[in-house]
Motif scaffolding. Structure first.
Motif, short mmCIF file in Angstrom:
data_model
loop_
_atom_site.label_atom_id
_atom_site.label_comp_id
_atom_site.label_asym_id
_atom_site.label_seq_id
_atom_site.Cartn_x
_atom_site.Cartn_y
_atom_site.Cartn_z
N HIS A 27 37.03 45.08 37.59
CA HIS A 27 36.33 44.68 38.81
C HIS A 27 36.12 45.92 39.68
O HIS A 27 36.67 47.00 39.36
CB HIS A 27 37.08 43.58 39.56
N GLY A 28 35.33 45.77 40.76
CA GLY A 28 34.97 46.93 41.59
C GLY A 28 36.18 47.71 42.07
O GLY A 28 36.21 48.95 41.97
N TYR A 29 37.18 47.00 42.58
CA TYR A 29 38.38 47.67 43.09
C TYR A 29 39.06 48.48 41.97
O TYR A 29 39.47 49.62 42.16
CB TYR A 29 39.35 46.64 43.67
N GLU A 58 23.62 47.97 37.08
CA GLU A 58 23.39 46.69 36.42
C GLU A 58 21.88 46.42 36.29
O GLU A 58 21.43 45.92 35.27
CB GLU A 58 24.06 45.56 37.22
N GLU A 64 26.99 45.28 32.66
CA GLU A 64 26.75 43.86 32.94
C GLU A 64 28.00 43.26 33.56
O GLU A 64 29.09 43.81 33.40
CB GLU A 64 26.29 43.11 31.68
N TRP A 67 31.79 36.66 36.24
CA TRP A 67 32.92 36.23 37.09
C TRP A 67 34.05 35.77 36.20
O TRP A 67 33.83 35.06 35.22
CB TRP A 67 32.48 35.12 38.03
N SER A 70 41.15 37.23 38.12
CA SER A 70 41.89 38.50 38.10
C SER A 70 43.38 38.25 37.85
O SER A 70 43.81 37.10 37.74
CB SER A 70 41.71 39.23 39.43
N ASP A 71 44.16 39.34 37.81
CA ASP A 71 45.59 39.23 37.51
C ASP A 71 46.36 38.38 38.53
O ASP A 71 47.37 37.79 38.21
CB ASP A 71 46.23 40.62 37.37
N ASN A 72 45.85 38.30 39.79
CA ASN A 72 46.54 37.46 40.78
C ASN A 72 45.83 36.11 40.98
O ASN A 72 45.85 35.54 42.07
CB ASN A 72 46.73 38.20 42.10
N GLN A 74 42.80 35.25 41.29
CA GLN A 74 41.66 35.17 42.22
C GLN A 74 40.39 35.37 41.42
O GLN A 74 40.38 36.12 40.44
CB GLN A 74 41.77 36.28 43.26
N ARG A 75 39.31 34.71 41.87
CA ARG A 75 38.02 34.89 41.19
C ARG A 75 37.51 36.30 41.50
O ARG A 75 37.50 36.70 42.67
CB ARG A 75 37.04 33.84 41.73
N ALA A 76 37.10 37.01 40.47
CA ALA A 76 36.59 38.38 40.68
C ALA A 76 35.45 38.66 39.71
O ALA A 76 35.36 38.04 38.65
CB ALA A 76 37.71 39.38 40.46
N LYS A 77 34.59 39.57 40.12
CA LYS A 77 33.44 39.93 39.27
C LYS A 77 33.84 41.14 38.44
O LYS A 77 34.16 42.19 38.99
CB LYS A 77 32.24 40.24 40.16
N TYR A 79 33.00 44.00 35.51
CA TYR A 79 31.87 44.75 34.94
C TYR A 79 32.28 45.34 33.60
O TYR A 79 33.43 45.72 33.41
CB TYR A 79 31.47 45.89 35.89
#
Lengths: 110, 140
Positions: A27-29, A58, A64, A67, A70-72, A74-77, A79
């Motif tokens: 994800h971005g982070y 993209e 590409e 969604w 994530s590990d906690n 939470q929904r994350a995008k 890539y």
């Protein structure tokens, strides 16, 4: 080697994003973290500026997204690199090596 | 294949701008939340951590707007496509005009179709010129 934070040259961000994603989907982070990690904390990207870069890559079809959770939980995008993105990374690396070599040669000239 | 996918995504972004804006916002907020947690783990108070996370992120609304705009961009230059559509309409109108000429007592409709064909061709020409102007490099 000095640990002072290096500013990014224009166009380098795209290459760094592609490189970070060549090691796996993120994800971005996570991309920001990975760039800091693989550059031994020398390259720090401005966090917000990462996202327009991701959206542009993209659009070009080099990465590409989808969604996921994530590990906690939470929904994350997330890539990931596409096949054309992998080819582009090879091209960018070759260009970068040529440019860095030429710059170094110029700096060493007496 | 990915170009087709990104084109479909662009069209989706045009049709559902509010959904795209929500998704971008969710993504950016996720980033700030992760940074806040990292800041707390490094010893900051929750308030300090959130403030620092927002500051290190930058201008949230500007970044969100930029991402939404990029989502709506087509992955190719739409100029030639637009010109092609105009030319196709002009050819169809011209063909219809030729067909109408051969029908007795339909000269008026033939003239009308010819006018439509000419108008669309002129529009295609203008679209083509505008496209050329866009491609020119800015003056020094």
């Amino acid at each position: 080697m000095s640990k002072s934070k290096a500013g990014l040259l224009q166009g380098t961000l795209d290459m760094l994003i592609l490189k970070a994603l060549s090691l796996g989907a993120l994800h971005g982070y996570g991309i920001g973290q990975r760039i800091a990690q693989i550059s031994d904390d020398t390259l720090k990207i401005e966090e917000g500026s990462l996202y327009p870069g991701l959206y542009r890559l993209e659009r070009r079809g080099w990465i590409e997204s989808e969604w996921d959770v994530s590990d906690n939980n939470q929904r994350a995008k997330f890539y990931k690199l596409t096949r054309s993105g992998r080819k582009q990374l090879i091209l960018e690396e070759q260009n970068w090596e040529r440019l860095a070599g030429a710059t170094m040669k110029a700096l060493r000239a007496s | 294949m990915s170009r087709i996918k990104t084109t479909v995504q662009s069209l989706h972004a045009w049709r559902h701008p509010e959904q795209i804006a929500c998704e971008v916002e969710e993504e950016l907020r996720f980033h700030i939340a992760k940074r806040t947690i990292a800041n707390i783990e490094s010893g900051m108070t929750p308030d300090q951590a959130q403030l620092a996370a927002r500051q290190s992120f930058g201008n949230f609304h500007q970044i969100k707007t930029e991402c939404c705009e990029i989502s709506r961009n087509l992955p190719f230059d739409p100029g030639p496509l637009r010109m092609g559509i105009y030319i196709a309409i002009a050819v169809l109108a011209g063909g219809t005009a030729l067909w109408a000429v051969n029908i007795p007592h339909h000269n008026l409709s033939a003239v009308l179709w010819q006018l439509i064909a000419i108008a669309v061709l002129v529009r295609a020409f203008i679209a083509g010129r505008r496209n050329k102007v866009t491609c020119q490099s800015p003056k020094e």
